[in-house]
Design an enzyme around this catalytic site. Structure first.
Site, PDB file in Angstrom:
ATOM      1  N   GLU A  94       1.025  -1.332  -0.007  1.00 44.31           N
ATOM      2  CA  GLU A  94       0.076   0.083   0.011  1.00 44.31           C
ATOM      3  C   GLU A  94       0.832   1.246  -0.127  1.00 44.31           C
ATOM      4  OE1 GLU A  94      -2.845  -0.271   3.215  1.00 44.31           O
ATOM      5  OE2 GLU A  94      -3.533  -2.098   2.345  1.00 44.31           O
ATOM      6  N   THR A  95       1.938   1.227   0.123  1.00 46.13           N
ATOM      7  CA  THR A  95       3.044   2.186   0.140  1.00 46.13           C
ATOM      8  C   THR A  95       4.074   2.390  -1.030  1.00 46.13           C
ATOM      9  OG1 THR A  95       4.700   1.181   1.417  1.00 46.13           O
ATOM     10  CG2 THR A  95       2.860   2.087   2.608  1.00 46.13           C
ATOM     11  N   HIS A  97       7.155   1.901  -0.761  1.00 44.65           N
ATOM     12  CA  HIS A  97       8.344   1.070  -0.166  1.00 44.65           C
ATOM     13  C   HIS A  97       8.555   0.103  -1.541  1.00 44.65           C
ATOM     14  CE1 HIS A  97      11.033  -1.040   2.132  1.00 44.65           C
ATOM     15  NE2 HIS A  97      10.188  -2.163   1.653  1.00 44.65           N
TER      16      HIS A  97
END
Length: 171
Positions: A94-95, A97
């Site tokens: 979800e990020t 990253h």
């Protein structure tokens, strides 16, 4: 061509050479172990199938895909290693990253190739989800580990073809 349309384990026999004396390092990320172990098994079995000796295949585990680059560099520094295969799996989350890790690993592995003049193979899956990863680690789309091993073998063959030398060891 996307892997959705191709089985990754299918390849041509062009540029396949005798690898019985070649030394391979396989660097495996421990993150997403179910996937990376399947990738390793595919790469290992493919190297053996094409003539690599068990004693000439050296496995090195790292915590995650980000660490593949440094371990690949350490392996490339060894004069007896002919090719390095990097295996990992970074699943979209979800990020952002995911974006940073994938970009860093791709650039890092590319840089190790160039710096050491040895094949350093990017066998890192970057799927959207776990199922896509499994599909590419021995599932319906073959095994990216197989593909990574074949790529290493073919790059060694290409080196010999272009330079007329049998090995890249010693650079």
């Amino acid at each position: 061509m996307s892997s959705k349309d191709k089985n990754l384990s299918t390849h041509s026999e062009k540029s396949i050479q005798d690898i019985s004396s070649k030394q391979f390092a396989i660097v495996v990320a421990e993150w997403n172990t179910e996937v990376t172990e399947a990738l390793y098994e595919g790469a290992y079995k493919k190297l053996i199938e094409y003539g690599a000796k068990e004693k000439n295949i050296h496995r090195h585990d790292v915590p995650g895909s980000f660490e593949l680059t440094l371990a690949a560099q350490w392996a490339a520094q060894k004069s007896n290693i002919d090719a390095i295969i990097c295996l990992g799996c970074v699943i979209q989350g979800e990020t952002r990253h995911f974006d940073f890790i994938c970009d860093a690993v791709a650039h890092g592995i590319t840089n190790v190739n160039i710096r050491y003049n040895k094949p350093v193979i990017f066998g890192v899956l970057t799927p959207d989800n776990q199922q896509q990863a499994l599909d590419r680690a021995g599932g319906k789309h073959g095994n990216k580990g197989d593909e990574a091993a074949i790529t290493a073998i073919k790059m060694l063959g290409l080196y010999s073809e272009i330079t007329g030398q049998k090995t890249s060891v010693g650079f």
